[in-house]
Design a protein around this motif. Structure first.
Motif, mmCIF file in Angstrom:
data_model
loop_
_atom_site.group_PDB
_atom_site.id
_atom_site.type_symbol
_atom_site.label_atom_id
_atom_site.label_comp_id
_atom_site.label_asym_id
_atom_site.label_seq_id
_atom_site.Cartn_x
_atom_site.Cartn_y
_atom_site.Cartn_z
ATOM 1 N N ALA A 147 36.430 8.164 13.474
ATOM 2 C CA ALA A 147 35.174 7.793 14.141
ATOM 3 C C ALA A 147 34.355 9.025 14.499
ATOM 4 C CB ALA A 147 35.485 6.968 15.391
ATOM 5 N N ILE A 148 35.038 10.127 14.831
ATOM 6 C CA ILE A 148 34.328 11.367 15.167
ATOM 7 C C ILE A 148 33.500 11.844 13.986
ATOM 8 C CG2 ILE A 148 34.655 13.803 15.779
ATOM 9 C CD1 ILE A 148 37.161 12.952 17.323
ATOM 10 N N PHE A 149 34.012 11.590 12.778
ATOM 11 C CA PHE A 149 33.319 12.031 11.564
ATOM 12 C C PHE A 149 32.452 10.922 10.973
ATOM 13 C CE2 PHE A 149 36.924 14.868 11.982
ATOM 14 C CZ PHE A 149 36.376 16.107 11.680
ATOM 15 N N GLY A 150 32.202 9.871 11.754
ATOM 16 C CA GLY A 150 31.277 8.834 11.325
ATOM 17 C C GLY A 150 31.860 7.805 10.391
ATOM 18 N N TYR A 161 41.885 -0.310 8.741
ATOM 19 C CA TYR A 161 40.890 -0.910 7.856
ATOM 20 C C TYR A 161 39.627 -0.052 7.907
ATOM 21 C CZ TYR A 161 43.887 -4.950 7.421
ATOM 22 O OH TYR A 161 44.959 -5.783 7.138
ATOM 23 N N ILE A 162 39.299 0.552 6.771
ATOM 24 C CA ILE A 162 38.178 1.486 6.701
ATOM 25 C C ILE A 162 36.986 0.793 6.053
ATOM 26 C CG2 ILE A 162 37.391 3.678 5.733
ATOM 27 C CD1 ILE A 162 40.261 4.656 5.934
ATOM 28 N N VAL A 220 44.938 16.305 11.218
ATOM 29 C CA VAL A 220 43.563 16.670 10.860
ATOM 30 C C VAL A 220 43.413 16.748 9.343
ATOM 31 C CG1 VAL A 220 41.811 18.489 11.003
ATOM 32 C CG2 VAL A 220 43.134 17.865 13.029
ATOM 33 N N ARG A 221 44.427 17.282 8.695
ATOM 34 C CA ARG A 221 44.398 17.347 7.224
ATOM 35 C C ARG A 221 44.303 15.948 6.624
ATOM 36 N NH1 ARG A 221 47.730 16.083 3.561
ATOM 37 N NH2 ARG A 221 47.605 17.000 1.482
ATOM 38 N N LEU A 222 45.053 14.983 7.205
ATOM 39 C CA LEU A 222 44.996 13.611 6.717
ATOM 40 C C LEU A 222 43.595 13.026 6.904
ATOM 41 C CD1 LEU A 222 46.281 11.054 5.585
ATOM 42 C CD2 LEU A 222 47.086 10.505 7.891
ATOM 43 N N VAL A 223 42.941 13.346 8.020
ATOM 44 C CA VAL A 223 41.578 12.858 8.269
ATOM 45 C C VAL A 223 40.648 13.298 7.150
ATOM 46 C CG1 VAL A 223 39.558 13.069 9.773
ATOM 47 C CG2 VAL A 223 41.841 12.720 10.762
ATOM 48 N N PHE A 224 40.705 14.570 6.797
ATOM 49 C CA PHE A 224 39.822 15.084 5.741
ATOM 50 C C PHE A 224 40.212 14.518 4.374
ATOM 51 C CE2 PHE A 224 38.895 18.293 8.985
ATOM 52 C CZ PHE A 224 37.515 18.339 8.891
ATOM 53 N N LEU A 228 37.766 12.451 1.931
ATOM 54 C CA LEU A 228 37.629 12.774 0.506
ATOM 55 C C LEU A 228 37.838 11.529 -0.342
ATOM 56 C CD1 LEU A 228 37.343 14.871 -1.791
ATOM 57 C CD2 LEU A 228 39.830 15.268 -1.600
ATOM 58 N N TYR A 229 38.841 10.718 0.027
ATOM 59 C CA TYR A 229 39.074 9.475 -0.706
ATOM 60 C C TYR A 229 37.876 8.533 -0.607
ATOM 61 C CZ TYR A 229 40.634 4.755 -1.624
ATOM 62 O OH TYR A 229 40.704 3.476 -2.096
ATOM 63 N N CYS A 230 37.305 8.428 0.581
ATOM 64 C CA CYS A 230 36.152 7.537 0.772
ATOM 65 C C CYS A 230 34.971 7.939 -0.109
ATOM 66 C CB CYS A 230 35.717 7.552 2.236
ATOM 67 S SG CYS A 230 36.907 6.759 3.355
ATOM 68 N N ASP A 231 34.881 9.223 -0.422
ATOM 69 C CA ASP A 231 33.766 9.700 -1.239
ATOM 70 C C ASP A 231 33.926 9.328 -2.711
ATOM 71 O OD1 ASP A 231 32.353 10.762 0.830
ATOM 72 O OD2 ASP A 231 33.129 12.803 0.590
#
Length: 823
Positions: A147-150, A161-162, A220-224, A228-231
């Motif tokens: 959520a911090i990264f939108g 669920y993303i 934090v690595r998992l967040v990024f 990346l996957y979402c992109d």
């Protein structure tokens, strides 16, 4: 930042298993070795150093060299590097000029030491994280950080669920997505260097910092990674090895300033006889530790009476004969030959008309529940449990995605043994195709010890207790959840990160009371259309041999574990803790020698205890020589469409009572077969192979050689000339006309065979020829393409009249020409 080279080197060594083993992707040996070389260079500039006497380095060299040869790559990498370091150390004492290169020797030594630790614990990682995948406790944390990264997300039942612009997809937080393998390797190396270069006070401080920084970094690595996957919606973002390596390099810059070790000099030395007690204790610790994990109770062998339950199953039928009249999918998609094969070695009955009661089961040694399509009653389950507890063997066979509800019904029984058949379907991560399994060089379970490989045809995975016996742990796999919205429960292609991947259990065994249970996850492998391919038949014989035992010595594993634990505790109490170089020498020397002895000892005990029954068959056996034949015979969907596929010809031998087998070389064919089949040979035959063939036929064996005009590199005549036969090439001229107007002529080459006693001809040219030689026969057919799947159709084909006529020719060869009567 003097520690930066050390942490870079340790992180690179921690990631090398991802390159050098089949963890997620196919091994990339070159990149892995380059990564290891960079690690060696980095550790060369580490501020830490060591000294070792000439005698000590010689002793360690003697211990390391055998393991460098005995172990398989990459598990011998550490010992190879340590051996090189010891050789250079010994050489340095003789040639003083070499001492100027000692810095590089330090890099090799520390890299070898670190690699030895990493690869020693790798099998434990495989076991642990094939059983445990999900980390649902981190799901809310991940959701809040996203959520911090939108990134909009929510959590329900452990699933994140993303929400994206196009769709909402589920994500599971797993140890694999966190890359726990790399972090655990790094933790092990942190503990190693803490032992060598830290005092107690500094160690506690460093440990807290290492754990806190490490876990924050992992999350934090998992967040990024998720972002990346979402992109790009590419699941490789989670397991691509190069991305993993790059993503962990920054961790070295975080750890170097805050986690520091003493820069004292480590002195590896031995005090000769004074170290004897420590060497003995550590030797016993490793020896019995291996025994605790590896030893398999040989048990007391039973009579081998098997009951196959058909009453609860409408799938993979065993009762209808596979003959020359019944064709179509169900004629080969059944267990007729599987049951008949087992009946050759054991006493097999089918239960077709009654429920399972203890009064029925007590007359048998093994119960097989395969592909159930109906539920079991509470009374039946109770009696099955009693049957196993009192010494019975239970063989559970399920399949992917809970197809036909079979896993649901099996779980009614299996859950009482701690086994759950999942509702997923497994594939290779690297290819997306069905998976292959090759048993490990050491410590393979007795059931799979005799296999060369096993090709799955889409299995599910198992949820099993950590103390179970891991018969097959698949590697480089992905388990996609099934769905009830399609006919066979396969999910439509969808790149969703709710999958589990990495190591998945595909077959497992447990002891229960005096009895045993084996769970297997891919029923298709034992169907009549493939039971005699790959390792399927040996897997079944190994399973039945394992289940046909009553537990007797299973307490020995606990005894070995107790002895190992006591030995280790005494070693810790008595060893000189202040002299860490001395303790390291003792541990390296004694552990190397102990493993060198214990590994083959316990492996051989298991192999001798569990041998397959004798291969003396009442049915004739046709061995297909794949060492010389240029064809494909494989149950894998990858083989479909291959031009030189001969699956149907292979399987159709079963319709006339022959048992086919695939052999890698001619020597195995001669040893095992009643008939040898060689199709489109294109490899040279050695003199001893030709002599072996002549002796085989002379003593009554049958030889079928089939060739094709398309086989430009044919070596068939190397064999046939020894029997007075020969395949020759001829041609015919054909006129090409249009409305009686000659356009031109074409030449069509074809093969013919001569030298036979009995010939089947078209005009003056023989296309099928038979010749007696001693007590045996040679049959030669010169149009092998006729018997390919392109002509005969697949194993599920409803044949046309033309195809039936081709089938009849094959049946004629095996029933008539291979008989011992007149041709």
């Amino acid at each position: 930042m003097r520690s930066l080279p050390l942490w870079i080197g340790l992180i690179l060594i921690s990631v090398t298993p991802l390159y050098l083993t089949y963890t997620y992707e196919l091994p990339n040996i070159l990149i892995g070795l380059i990564t290891l070389m960079i690690a060696i260079i980095a550790l060369t500039f580490s501020p830490h150093d060591f000294d070792i006497s000439k005698d000590s380095s010689t002793a360690l060299l003697i211990a390391f060299l055998p393991l460098s040869v005995f172990l398989k790559f990459p598990f011998n990498v550490g010992f190879i590097l340590l051996s090189i370091a010891m050789v250079l150390e010994v050489t340095a004492y003789r040639f003083k000029r070499i001492k100027k290169y000692r810095r590089f020797l330090k890099g090799i030594f520390f890299s070898g030491l670190a690699s030895t630790v990493v690869y020693s614990f790798y099998p434990l990682h495989v076991i642990l994280f094939s059983h445990y995948h999900r980390v649902d406790l981190l799901s809310p944390i991940l959701s809040n950080l996203l959520a911090i990264f939108g990134v909009r997300s929510s959590v329900n039942n452990g699933l994140v669920y993303i929400q994206t612009y196009y769709q909402t997809f589920p994500l599971t937080v797993t140890w694999e997505k966190l890359c726990i393998l790399v972090w655990i390797n790094l933790l092990l190396l942190f503990l190693l260097f803490s032992f060598l270069y830290s005092d107690k006070r500094r160690f506690c401080r460093n440990l807290v910092i290492f754990v806190v920084v490490g876990w924050i970094y992992l999350v934090v690595r998992l967040v990024f990674t998720v972002i990346l996957y979402c992109d790009n919606l590419d699941l490789r973002a989670f397991w691509d090895t190069s991305l993993i390596v790059i993503s962990f390099i920054p961790l070295s810059f975080l750890l170097a300033p805050v986690v520091k070790f003493s820069e004292s000099r480590l002195v590896l030395k031995s005090r000769g006889r004074k170290d004897a007690i420590f060497i003995i204790l550590f030797f016993l610790f490793i020896f019995f530790l291996v025994g605790a994990f590896v030893f398999e109770d040989p048990g007391a062998r039973k009579s081998g009476k098997i009951l196959i339950d058909e009453f609860h199953s409408d799938w993979e039928d065993t009762t209808r004969e596979m003959d020359k009249e019944w064709y179509g999918e169900l004629s080969t998609y059944n267990y007729y030959w599987w049951a008949r094969w087992l009946d050759i070695y054991y006493d097999v009955d089918m239960n077709t008309d009654q429920g399972l009661t203890f009064e029925l089961l007590k007359n048998y040694d093994i119960l097989i529940l395969k592909c159930p399509t109906a539920p079991y009653s509470p009374a039946e389950i109770k009696d099955i449990l009693r049957f196993v507890e009192e010494g019975g063997g239970l063989y559970l066979i399920g399949d992917h995605t809970d197809v036909f509800g079979m896993n649901t019904y099996l779980n009614q029984v299996s859950k009482h043994f701690g086994i759950i058949f999942k509702t997923d379907a497994t594939y290779e991560l690297a290819t997306g195709s069905v998976s292959k399994y090759e048993p490990p060089f050491l410590f393979a379970h007795p059931i799979v010890k005799t296999l060369d490989r096993f090709e799955f045809l889409t299995s599910c995975s198992l949820d099993v207790p950590i103390n179970c016996e891991n018969v097959i742990i698949g590697y480089g796999l992905i388990g996609e959840p099934g769905t009830y919205s399609t006919s066979v429960f396969f999910r439509e292609p969808f790149s969703a990160p709710d999958v589990e991947y990495g190591f998945l259990v595909q077959a497992a065994a447990v002891h229960y009371g005096k009895g045993r249970v084996v769970a297997f996850t891919d029923s298709t492998c034992f169907s009549s259309f493939c039971i005699f391919m790959d390792g399927y038949k040996n897997f079944n014989l190994g399973t039945i041999e394992y289940l046909n035992r009553m537990n007797v010595y299973d307490c020995l594993n606990t005894v070995f574990a107790i002895i190992s634990t006591i030995s280790f505790i005494l070693f810790l109490i008595l060893s000189p803790k202040e002299d860490r170089g001395r303790m390291l020498f003792v541990a390296l020397f004694s552990a190397s020698l102990s493993f060198l002895l214990s590994a083959p000892v316990f492996d051989c005990i298991n192999a001798l205890s569990y041998q397959l029954p004798s291969d003396e068959l009442e049915h004739p056996k046709a061995c297909f020589d794949m060492g010389h034949s240029s064809i494909e015979i494989s149950p894998s969907p990858r083989a479909y469409g291959v031009r030189d596929l001969y699956n149907t010809f292979f399987v159709w031998t079963e319709r006339v009572g022959w048992i086919p087998s695939i052999e890698r070389d001619l020597k195995s064919c001669i040893r095992k077969g009643d008939a040898i089949v060689i199709i489109n040979p294109d490899k040279e035959f050695k003199d001893r192979e030709i002599e072996g063939l002549k002796e085989f036929v002379k003593n009554g064996g049958k030889l079928l050689v089939m060739d094709s005009i398309r086989n430009k590199l044919s070596t068939a005549n190397q064999i046939l000339n020894n029997f007075g036969m020969e395949i020759t090439t001829k041609s015919m001229n054909l006129s090409v006309k249009n409305d009686s107007i000659l356009i031109g002529n074409v030449t069509c080459p074809y093969l013919t065979v001569k030298g036979g006693d009995t010939n089947f001809s078209f005009g003056d040219d023989s296309f099928l020829s038979v010749k007696r030689f001693g007590k045996g026969k040679i049959v030669v057919f010169v149009d092998s393409y006729t018997f390919s799947d392109e002509v005969m159709g697949g194993v599920f084909t409803e044949p046309s009249k033309k195809q039936r006529s081709v089938y009849d020719v094959e049946f004629f060869i095996f029933e008539k020409l291979f008989s011992d009567g007149q041709d």
